[in-house]
Design an enzyme around this catalytic site. Structure first.
Site, mmCIF file in Angstrom:
data_model
loop_
_atom_site.group_PDB
_atom_site.id
_atom_site.type_symbol
_atom_site.label_atom_id
_atom_site.label_comp_id
_atom_site.label_asym_id
_atom_site.label_seq_id
_atom_site.Cartn_x
_atom_site.Cartn_y
_atom_site.Cartn_z
ATOM 1 N N ASP A 185 34.570 39.416 41.559
ATOM 2 C CA ASP A 185 34.986 38.082 41.200
ATOM 3 C C ASP A 185 34.075 37.362 40.776
ATOM 4 O OD1 ASP A 185 37.063 39.702 42.486
ATOM 5 O OD2 ASP A 185 38.054 38.062 43.471
ATOM 6 N N GLU A 243 34.597 42.420 55.589
ATOM 7 C CA GLU A 243 34.484 42.786 54.172
ATOM 8 C C GLU A 243 33.157 43.083 53.336
ATOM 9 O OE1 GLU A 243 36.517 39.287 52.703
ATOM 10 O OE2 GLU A 243 36.878 40.269 50.510
HETATM 11 C C1 GLC Z 1 38.532 40.215 46.605
HETATM 12 C C2 GLC Z 1 37.304 41.333 45.670
HETATM 13 C C3 GLC Z 1 38.191 42.309 45.230
HETATM 14 C C4 GLC Z 1 39.106 43.127 46.142
HETATM 15 C C5 GLC Z 1 40.189 41.902 46.673
HETATM 16 C C6 GLC Z 1 40.771 42.443 47.906
HETATM 17 O O1 GLC Z 1 38.991 39.490 45.578
HETATM 18 O O2 GLC Z 1 36.542 40.571 44.981
HETATM 19 O O3 GLC Z 1 37.351 43.347 44.541
HETATM 20 O O4 GLC Z 1 40.026 43.960 45.653
HETATM 21 O O5 GLC Z 1 39.237 41.013 47.308
HETATM 22 O O6 GLC Z 1 40.127 43.305 48.837
#
Ligand code: GLC
Length: 435
Positions: A169, A400
């Site tokens: 992102d 995460e």
């Molecule tokens: C964030 C990450 C993306 C992922 C999402 C859910 O937006 O950047 O890659 O898919 O979280 O985990």
């Protein structure tokens, strides 16, 4: 290690919401596209029905044109997320399903290689085989959508029009292109972020970035998510390394699976013959000794070393000289006391080891890089990548993402972002189950 595997399994069971898996509670309460792929790789080790159900429910959100959205909003009652299904308003496009509701952009096409992994891990399993035959055409449809609409000039490389599509992102990769966007605040709808009330704001994207995410979302919606209009209008059009490498890897998997089950793979082979050489020719940067992304709007490459370039190893794109350069890069980071592999160039002023995609370690990326290194027989580096991830999870939990500087990490008790995270659990479980 057994305890770690048991915890991973427990997390995946907890995050399973009767038909699909959330990445983590609170922060991401729906189904995410590429997360689900990696999640299935963990689930297959203890309940194959979960893994199959995961991918089936993901593809229940596929659009008529083949696009697979980045979020599937299985519940319309969950109001704690922004941007929710009503803000996306994906049904302005007549090919978007009414149920489930979805977002209007996509994410990396991991599904082909995930399917191949399931088949490889359980070669005798009848359920997986019949599932593979059933889902194969849907995945091919997704790839066809990519090449038809995201490569309108038939170059062999697909573009993204929103940083969220890349899965990374707020990577500094997008800064320059995003900064070009001038926002008219009279036109930008007012919105209220939810992420920063759940996770610390210094681990999340800034307001400047978020305004631009919303701007691009609006641009898609205004065009009824019609790809032609988006291609013409979007100020953000990028040929990304990770998106293309993942697609190329999945093309290869589809070719292998197609041959196994007697499907015609001619069309996929054509994509592949064009895509693979184009990737190495156009995206390789001789000065930086890595693959870099290309900004189609500005018509130049964006010269940053970052994790997307390394994902090319998994798709077996680099030649041996390029692969050696990528391996040297990882070894150097290891020697300099970093966990490998940080998501962004540690020597760049834009590196931020705490903030989301601007430096931390991401487990699913490590999983791909680990398998990529093995393909080139860089066993030592592969071992480091695997043991770094296992060490981080053992010390800091199934988060995460993680601090990449070892000295700083030693002072921390936990990882960053959401906890009890599905793809972290899944990737670690899969690595622990390796023979
Ligand atoms: C964030 C990450 C993306 C992922 C999402 C859910 O937006 O950047 O890659 O898919 O979280 O985990």
């Amino acid at each position: 290690m057994e305890k770690l595997a048991a915890t991973a399994q427990e997390i995946l069971r907890k995050n399973w919401k009767d038909g699909f898996t959330i990445p983590t509670s609170r922060l991401y309460p729906f189904q995410w596209n590429w997360d689900s792929g990696f999640t299935a790789i963990g689930q297959c080790h203890f309940d194959i029905d979960f893994a199959i159900g995961e991918l089936e429910s993901l593809f229940s959100g596929q659009w008529e044109n083949g696009m697979l959205p980045h979020i599937i909003f299985h519940s319309q009652n969950e109001k704690t997320y922004f941007p929710n299904y009503d803000f996306w308003d994906a049904n302005v496009n007549l090919g978007a399903p009414q149920n489930p509701k979805t977002s209007g952009i996509t994410q990396p096409a991991v599904h082909g290689f995930i399917l191949e992994c399931l088949l490889e891990r359980f070669p005798e399993n009848q359920k997986i085989q019949s599932f593979a035959k059933q889902i194969f055409p849907k995945i091919v449809n997704l790839h066809r959508w990519f090449y038809k609409y995201r490569d309108p000039e038939n170059e062999g490389l697909i573009f993204i029009f929103h940083p969220w599509e890349s899965g990374r992102d707020n990577s500094p990769l997008w800064d320059e292109s995003m900064d070009r966007i001038v926002i008219d605040y009279n036109e930008l709808p007012s919105y209220k972020r939810r992420d920063t009330s759940i996770a610390p704001s210094d681990e999340r994207p800034t307001t400047h970035q978020y305004d631009r995410y919303v701007y691009l979302l609006q641009l898609g919606k205004k065009n009824k998510y019609d790809e032609k209009g988006i291609f013409e209008e979007s100020p953000f059009l990028i040929q990304d390394t990770l998106m293309n490498a993942v697609l190329i890897k999945s093309n290869q998997s589809l070719i292998n699976i197609g041959k196994q089950f007697g499907f015609d793979t001619g069309e996929i082979e054509e994509w592949q013959q064009q895509a693979k050489p184009k990737f190495s020719e156009k995206l390789w940067n001789d000065e930086l000794n890595t693959f870099t992304v290309f900004d189609l709007r500005a018509n130049h490459s964006i010269p940053h070393k970052e994790i997307g370039g390394l994902s090319s190893l998994y798709a077996e794109i680099p030649n041996s000289k390029q692969a050696k350069a990528l391996n040297d890069y990882l070894q150097n980071l290891h020697q300099r006391n970093f966990y490998v592999c940080p998501s962004f160039d540690v020597d760049s002023p834009l590196f931020d080891s705490k903030r989301y995609w601007r430096g931390p370690i991401w487990p699913q990326m490590n999983w791909m890089i680990y398998h990529g290194l093995k393909k080139y027989a860089y066993e030592d580096t592969a071992k480091i990548v695997k043991s770094d991830l296992i060490e981080l999870v053992s010390k800091h939990g199934f988060y995460e993402y993680f601090e990449s500087q070892k000295e700083l990490a030693a002072k921390l008790k936990v990882g960053y972002g959401g906890g009890a995270f599905s793809w972290t659990a899944a990737c670690v479980l899969d690595l622990l189950k390796e023979a």
